[in-house]
Structures are given as C-alpha cells and as structure tokens.
Design an enzyme around this catalytic site. Structure first.
Site, short mmCIF file in Angstrom:
data_model
loop_
_atom_site.label_atom_id
_atom_site.label_comp_id
_atom_site.label_asym_id
_atom_site.label_seq_id
_atom_site.Cartn_x
_atom_site.Cartn_y
_atom_site.Cartn_z
N THR A 144 0.83 -1.21 0.00
CA THR A 144 0.00 0.00 0.00
C THR A 144 0.86 1.25 0.00
O THR A 144 2.00 1.23 0.51
CB THR A 144 -0.88 0.02 1.28
N TYR A 181 -1.50 0.10 10.34
CA TYR A 181 -1.80 -0.60 9.08
C TYR A 181 -0.59 -0.53 8.15
O TYR A 181 -0.10 -1.56 7.64
CB TYR A 181 -3.04 0.02 8.42
N1 UFG Z 1 -13.02 11.10 2.63
C1 UFG Z 1 -14.00 12.03 2.98
N2 UFG Z 1 -15.16 11.56 3.52
C2 UFG Z 1 -15.41 10.23 3.72
C3 UFG Z 1 -14.41 9.29 3.35
C4 UFG Z 1 -13.22 9.77 2.82
O1 UFG Z 1 -13.81 13.24 2.81
O2 UFG Z 1 -16.47 9.89 4.22
C5 UFG Z 1 -11.75 11.57 2.06
C6 UFG Z 1 -10.54 11.19 2.91
O3 UFG Z 1 -10.26 12.19 3.84
C7 UFG Z 1 -9.45 11.05 1.84
C8 UFG Z 1 -10.20 10.62 0.58
O4 UFG Z 1 -11.57 10.93 0.83
O5 UFG Z 1 -8.89 12.28 1.59
C9 UFG Z 1 -10.09 9.13 0.31
O6 UFG Z 1 -10.42 8.42 1.49
P1 UFG Z 1 -10.68 6.85 1.52
O7 UFG Z 1 -11.11 6.54 2.91
O8 UFG Z 1 -11.57 6.47 0.39
O9 UFG Z 1 -9.25 6.25 1.21
P2 UFG Z 1 -7.88 6.49 1.97
O10 UFG Z 1 -7.08 7.39 1.09
O11 UFG Z 1 -8.04 6.91 3.36
O12 UFG Z 1 -7.36 5.00 2.08
C10 UFG Z 1 -6.68 4.37 1.07
C11 UFG Z 1 -6.85 2.88 1.22
C12 UFG Z 1 -6.16 2.38 2.46
C13 UFG Z 1 -4.74 2.89 2.49
C14 UFG Z 1 -4.72 4.37 2.39
C15 UFG Z 1 -3.32 4.89 2.37
O13 UFG Z 1 -8.21 2.53 1.26
O14 UFG Z 1 -6.18 0.99 2.49
O15 UFG Z 1 -5.35 4.77 1.18
O16 UFG Z 1 -3.31 6.21 2.78
F1 UFG Z 1 -4.13 2.54 3.62
#
Ligand code: UFG
Length: 322
Positions: A114, A138
């Site tokens: 990741t 993680y």
């Molecule tokens: N976001 C929102 N509202 C929500 C959910 C997400 O504004 O309800 C934003 C988050 O702050 C982020 C973006 O949307 O900026 C993407 O968020 P996600 O939760 O969809 O994905 P992440 O970037 O947090 O997570 C992904 C993978 C993980 C990994 C991570 C590494 O799903 O497994 O990237 O940073 F670990």
C-alpha cells in the site's frame, strides 16, 4: 499453472482471481469468509480457511505454483484503535503464510502492499525510493511484510512483487463482483450512496494546502490493479527479479472532484456536509508509476469518470439483488 489467491473473496482479491482466470491460470481461492463474500468466489474453487491455519494452508500450497496474498485488515483508523488485531493478522499470520510458502517449495509471491508504507511522503508524485515511514499500524504491518519478503528473497530465493496500491476503486464490467465493505469507509461508494439513500457525505477537511482545500488521492480502477498482478506474476515466472512497484494512475483528484464525478455518473446531487480533517490523512498522495510501466509494461487505463461509473453500476446491481 495454479495460483493460490489468499483473500480471493475480498474486493481486490476477487478481481485478481478473475484476471488470472482470464489469462489462463487456475486460480484457487483461499479465504476465511470472515470479511470476504462467497458471492465473489462464484466460478472458482474455494478453500475455506483462515490464514492463521497453517495445516490447511500447507495442504492448499501443495497444489499451486505461486501465491497472491490479499488477506489483510485494511482500515487505517481501526489499526490505530486496535493495532493488536492488525499485527496479529497482517504480520503474524502473514509470516506463517510466507513460511509455509517457502516450505512448500514455492518461489513466486505477489503481495498486496500500500502507499500507506510511505506515510506522509517527502515528495509527490511518490516514487518507490521515497523513504518508507508509515504513520499508522496498518502501514507498519504492510511494511513489515515488505521487509520479510526482502529478507526471504536474499536468504531463500523467494521472489516477490510488492505492489503498493494507491486508492483502489470501481468494479468489474461483468457486474458480478465489486466493492462490498462492511462498514464502508471509502470515499467513492459513500459519495454514490449519498446521492440517494438519505445519507450525507462528510467531507473530511476543506483547509488542506490543495487548490480546492480538500485532499487529493490517486484513484485507480480495480481491474487495472488486477491486470498489474497478472503481469507481476508473469514477470517473476520469466525469471524477473523481485520488485516493489507503485500502482496508481499518476493523476490526483480531490474529494470535490470525486463528488462531481459521482454527480455526473448518477445524474443526482451528492448530499454533503463539511467536516473537520480525519486524523492521519496526508493532503496529497499521487503515484509516480513509471517503474511499473518499465518493469511490467503496465499502465492504468481508466480515469476517475470511468472508475466512478463502474462503481455506480455495481452499486445498482447490489441494491437490486439485496
Ligand atoms: N473522505 C472524505 N469523507 C469520507 C471518506 C473519505 O472526505 O467519508 C476523504 C478522505 O479524507 C481522503 C479521501 O476521501 O482524503 C479518500 O479516502 P478513503 O477513505 O476512500 O481512502 P484512503 O485514502 O483513506 O485510504 C486508502 C486505502 C487504504 C490505504 C490508504 C493509504 O483505502 O487501504 O489509502 O493512505 F491505507
């Protein structure tokens, strides 16, 4: 050629299993079905087992020539609350799988890593040489496996591809498989849901140092990821060296861009509210995927509008069938 797809009843694993099958491999799915879904395994042999069950793994590994490992817990927030769960499964059980793999005489291993291994990257777009300094358990758990694979390569000749995913999203065109997380925390499915089920998308932070103030991520279609897995396996089969590769499009989209894409795909408005930042979210994560192109001849083929449309198509299928 037979491949054990460990965690093949999950979101990315089920797409990889299909990509393997389409490329002419026999894909055998190994999954506990605790977080995986039986419906995502239709058309495959399923061995129901936990990755901590070394006896069951041992007999499954006797039948295959390579391993793809997807079975991991993957909620960043939960890993901060409950690191023990993450280290037990993503580190301890994963190490058991590596040991059984070696003992079975298998020397090809494709690992789901990741971009979280980079933590808060010093430089964007992120190349594979960026320092690996995860900022949550993680990411730490995935980095441990990367280190273990590097050591096992040197000591035992286990050749591996450590594939560092950016933000996986979208669904297969067949309509048979897609994202089924419980709870769902990812932006694209939540934005799509907020066009019609009464929920409201909470935008986590609008004061980031980005052009529109919201976080920027590199969203990659799950089938592009799956394709990279097949190519990585073929690279190892041809005698290629162990590699770590970023898998992303090289393009960044903000939370507001995703909302616009969800509105374009559905023809509806995304109900939303502006909230505070979510702890642990770096402002910008975008891949430099040049190495994957060089080593595997791979590049992502789908950008945000297509990713979001395919996720929407899948969501409607799930709604119809539930
Ligand atoms: N976001 C929102 N509202 C929500 C959910 C997400 O504004 O309800 C934003 C988050 O702050 C982020 C973006 O949307 O900026 C993407 O968020 P996600 O939760 O969809 O994905 P992440 O970037 O947090 O997570 C992904 C993978 C993980 C990994 C991570 C590494 O799903 O497994 O990237 O940073 F670990």
């Amino acid at each position: 050629m037979a491949i054990l797809v460990v965690g093949g009843a999950g979101y990315i694993g089920s797409h990889a299993a299909r990509a393997l099958q389409r490329a002419g491999y026999e894909a055998i799915i190994y999954d506990s079905l605790v977080n995986g879904h039986r419906r995502l395994t239709e058309g495959f042999e399923l061995i129901e087992g936990d990755i901590a069950d070394q006896g069951k793994l041992r007999s499954a590994l006797k039948r295959v020539d390579g391993v793809m490992h997807f079975a991991a817990h993957a909620y960043v927030g939960e890993s901060v609350q409950n690191p023990r769960k993450y280290f037990q499964n993503n580190v301890e059980a994963a190490l058991g799988l590596l040991n059984e793999t070696i003992d079975a005489g298998i020397r090809r291993f494709v690992f789901s890593s990741t971009c979280a291994v980079y933590g808060d990257p010093a430089k964007v777009p992120i190349t594979e040489d960026n320092p690996r300094q995860p900022v949550n358990p993680y990411g730490t758990s995935k980095l441990f496996c990367e280190f273990a694979l590097e050591a096992y390569d040197r000591a035992y000749g286990l050749r591996s591809a450590r594939l560092r995913y950016f933000n996986a999203a979208g669904a297969d065109d067949s309509g048979e498989i897609g994202e089924l997380h419980n709870p769902e925390t990812h932006l694209i499915p939540l934005a799509l849901a907020a066009t019609g089920d009464g929920s409201e998308l909470n935008i986590f932070g609008t004061d980031y140092p980005t052009p529109d103030g919201t976080c920027i991520r590199d969203y990659i279609h799950v089938n592009d990821l799956a394709d990279a897995h097949v190519r990585a396996l073929q690279h190892l089969e041809k005698g290629g060296e162990s590699v770590a590769l970023n898998l992303g499009t090289g393009r960044g989209d903000s939370v507001l861009d995703v909302i616009k894409a969800a509105e374009a795909a559905t023809g509806r408005t995304v109900k939303r509210k502006l909230g505070p930042r979510r702890p642990g979210d770096p402002p910008v994560l975008v891949a430099d995927a040049a190495r994957a192109q060089k080593v595997l001849g791979w590049r992502a083929t789908r950008l945000l509008p297509e990713i979001v449309s395919s996720a929407w198509k899948w969501m409607k299928t799930v709604q119809r069938s539930s």
